[in-house]
Design a protein around this motif. Structure first.
Motif, PDB file in Angstrom:
ATOM      1  N   SER A   5       0.845  -1.191   0.000  1.00 36.70           N
ATOM      2  CA  SER A   5       0.000   0.000   0.000  1.00 36.70           C
ATOM      3  C   SER A   5       0.882   1.243   0.000  1.00 36.70           C
ATOM      4  CB  SER A   5      -0.947   0.004   1.202  1.00 36.70           C
ATOM      5  OG  SER A   5      -0.233   0.033   2.427  1.00 36.70           O
ATOM      6  N   LEU A   6       0.458   2.264  -0.751  1.00 38.45           N
ATOM      7  CA  LEU A   6       1.251   3.471  -0.921  1.00 38.45           C
ATOM      8  C   LEU A   6       0.471   4.704  -0.513  1.00 38.45           C
ATOM      9  CD1 LEU A   6       2.700   2.780  -4.504  1.00 38.45           C
ATOM     10  CD2 LEU A   6       3.737   2.198  -2.305  1.00 38.45           C
ATOM     11  N   ASP A   7       1.119   5.558   0.265  1.00 37.03           N
ATOM     12  CA  ASP A   7       0.600   6.890   0.561  1.00 37.03           C
ATOM     13  C   ASP A   7       1.073   7.798  -0.570  1.00 37.03           C
ATOM     14  OD1 ASP A   7       0.023   9.430   1.510  1.00 37.03           O
ATOM     15  OD2 ASP A   7       1.635   9.423   3.003  1.00 37.03           O
ATOM     16  N   ARG A  87      -4.819   5.578   5.767  1.00 39.50           N
ATOM     17  CA  ARG A  87      -5.459   4.464   5.070  1.00 39.50           C
ATOM     18  C   ARG A  87      -4.436   3.494   4.480  1.00 39.50           C
ATOM     19  NH1 ARG A  87     -10.373   5.772   1.376  1.00 39.50           N
ATOM     20  NH2 ARG A  87     -10.494   3.498   1.610  1.00 39.50           N
ATOM     21  N   ALA A  88      -3.249   3.997   4.118  1.00 35.52           N
ATOM     22  CA  ALA A  88      -2.185   3.096   3.652  1.00 35.52           C
ATOM     23  C   ALA A  88      -1.732   2.184   4.782  1.00 35.52           C
ATOM     24  CB  ALA A  88      -1.016   3.919   3.110  1.00 35.52           C
ATOM     25  N   ILE A  89      -1.627   2.748   5.989  1.00 29.90           N
ATOM     26  CA  ILE A  89      -1.258   1.943   7.159  1.00 29.90           C
ATOM     27  C   ILE A  89      -2.390   0.978   7.523  1.00 29.90           C
ATOM     28  CG2 ILE A  89      -0.661   2.030   9.611  1.00 29.90           C
ATOM     29  CD1 ILE A  89       0.457   4.882   9.024  1.00 29.90           C
ATOM     30  N   ALA A  91      -4.505  -0.377   5.690  1.00 27.54           N
ATOM     31  CA  ALA A  91      -4.589  -1.492   4.742  1.00 27.54           C
ATOM     32  C   ALA A  91      -3.759  -2.677   5.214  1.00 27.54           C
ATOM     33  CB  ALA A  91      -4.131  -1.039   3.362  1.00 27.54           C
ATOM     34  N   VAL A  92      -2.651  -2.400   5.916  1.00 26.13           N
ATOM     35  CA  VAL A  92      -1.836  -3.472   6.489  1.00 26.13           C
ATOM     36  C   VAL A  92      -2.587  -4.135   7.637  1.00 26.13           C
ATOM     37  CG1 VAL A  92       0.346  -4.003   7.642  1.00 26.13           C
ATOM     38  CG2 VAL A  92       0.296  -2.319   5.802  1.00 26.13           C
ATOM     39  N   ALA A  97      -3.131  -5.150   2.488  1.00 19.65           N
ATOM     40  CA  ALA A  97      -1.745  -5.026   2.028  1.00 19.65           C
ATOM     41  C   ALA A  97      -0.824  -5.731   3.012  1.00 19.65           C
ATOM     42  CB  ALA A  97      -1.364  -3.553   1.897  1.00 19.65           C
ATOM     43  N   ALA A 100       3.218  -1.163   4.071  1.00 19.15           N
ATOM     44  CA  ALA A 100       2.877   0.188   3.649  1.00 19.15           C
ATOM     45  C   ALA A 100       4.148   0.990   3.451  1.00 19.15           C
ATOM     46  CB  ALA A 100       1.982   0.870   4.687  1.00 19.15           C
ATOM     47  N   SER A 102       5.489   5.070   2.777  1.00 17.50           N
ATOM     48  CA  SER A 102       5.154   6.492   2.735  1.00 17.50           C
ATOM     49  C   SER A 102       6.421   7.322   2.796  1.00 17.50           C
ATOM     50  CB  SER A 102       4.239   6.867   3.911  1.00 17.50           C
ATOM     51  OG  SER A 102       4.012   8.274   3.943  1.00 17.50           O
ATOM     52  N   VAL A 297       5.853  -1.199   8.021  1.00 21.79           N
ATOM     53  CA  VAL A 297       5.733   0.160   7.494  1.00 21.79           C
ATOM     54  C   VAL A 297       7.126   0.637   7.111  1.00 21.79           C
ATOM     55  CG1 VAL A 297       5.050   2.552   7.970  1.00 21.79           C
ATOM     56  CG2 VAL A 297       3.717   0.650   8.926  1.00 21.79           C
TER      57      VAL A 297
END
Length: 349
Positions: A5-7, A87-89, A91-92, A97, A100, A102, A297
């Motif tokens: 997942s990507l911020d 939301r990227a975090i 998702a983990v 995901a 993540a 960022s 992360v």
């Protein structure tokens, strides 16, 4: 498939770097799929330029983007549940995901990651682990800025987590660990460092080999695979090394362009200089790993370019592929099980 997942809104350049960086990482690792969080009006035109990435990605629109100068507490209040970073975090946490990535505000990212994912059992403080180029290859240094100060037990926890990362990233069976100190003699240093050294010696860990104390110049020499310190010292060491590398590069460029003879010498030795530049390129080792959380992360440098961001994704990929958190959890479980007193007759019964 490994899901990252990507911020997309994090960093100095946001989607202009994040999306091309993801495209580069996908070229190297075709088994990645991406979950991208960001503002659609900014991300969609850039994503359209990378059809292969778009095909391997799921995009989620987020109205809120955490700014680089936002205080962690304010970012947590404003961005919790709705920002691209959160939301990227998240998702983990939900399993959408595996890791993540960022390039956003470090303090906000740590605050959100700790709040959302929580720390692992028996871990009081998480740490940021950085990859450090050395004369021998690469080493891991932690903590490089997650928390200021650490007691002896926390330093030992950092050693366990850093050792697990070295096994995941470098595939070393029993990495060597050193405590950063003002000297190698056992009587030197702060009490917390001396106590951590005693604990590491007595623990006789099977997953890492305790080397002893190391000094600042030992980091670049690659004396050990993992260098352990607290966040204040680690962050200063990291920024000093980055600044020194930039200074040396500038001095070298200046020296090579001073005279016709020096320019000729540069042309004759261009291959060697290219190898040196590649070795000193901070983009190649971009990507700090948040250790001690219930999820992976990765923090990318905020000012990096697409190549540097791709390197941060590479780190996340390797951490997932080599089961970083499972290794940390098992090492912590083994260590703390050995610390428990033996069961008495009644407990055994």
């Amino acid at each position: 498939m490994i899901r990252i997942s990507l911020d997309a809104m994090g960093g100095d350049f946001g989607p202009a770097v994040v999306i091309p960086g993801a495209a580069k990482a996908l070229e190297r690792h075709p088994d990645i799929t991406f979950v991208i969080f960001g503002q659609e009006q900014e991300c969609a035109p850039i994503l359209a330029k990378h059809p292969k990435l778009k095909e391997k990605s799921v995009f989620h629109h987020c109205e809120v983007a955490v700014t680089m100068d936002e205080k962690p507490s304010a970012a947590l209040r404003r961005g919790r549940y709705v920002s691209s970073m959160w939301r990227a975090i998240e998702a983990v946490k939900t399993g959408e995901a595996d890791a993540a990535v960022s390039a956003g505000n470090t303090g906000a990212l740590m605050a959100m990651a700790k709040f959302c994912l929580r720390t692992m059992e028996n871990i009081e403080r998480p740490a940021i682990a950085g990859i450090w180029p050395t004369l021998r290859g690469e080493s891991i240094v932690l903590d490089v800025g997650a928390t200021i100060g650490a007691d002896a037990q926390q330093l030992l926890d950092f050693a366990l987590m850093g050792g697990a990362m070295a096994r995941s990233l470098f595939e070393i069976e029993r990495p060597t660990v050193g405590l950063l100190n003002v000297g190698v003699e056992e009587v030197k240093g702060q009490e917390e460092v001396r106590e951590a050294g005693r604990m590491l010696r007595e623990a006789n860990l099977s997953t890492v080999s305790y080397h002893g104390y190391v000094e600042g110049d030992d980091i670049g020499r690659g004396v050990v695979d993992v260098v352990v310190t607290e966040g204040f010292t680690g962050n200063i060491a990291l920024k000093t090394a980055e600044g020194t590398a930039k200074q040396m590069a500038q001095l070298l460029r200046s020296a090579m362009s001073r005279t016709l003879l020096s320019k000729l010498g540069y042309l004759l030795a261009k291959g060697a200089f290219d190898m040196l530049r590649d070795k000193m390129d901070p983009r190649k080792v971009n990507g700090g790993v948040f250790l001690g959380l219930n999820g992976i992360v990765i923090k990318s440098h905020g000012g990096t370019d697409a190549e540097g961001y791709a390197a941060a994704i590479d780190v996340g990929y390797d951490m997932v592929r080599n089961a970083l958190n499972e290794k940390i959890a098992q090492d912590l479980k083994t260590y703390h099980a050995r610390r428990l007193p033996p069961a008495g007759p009644e407990e055994a019964a």
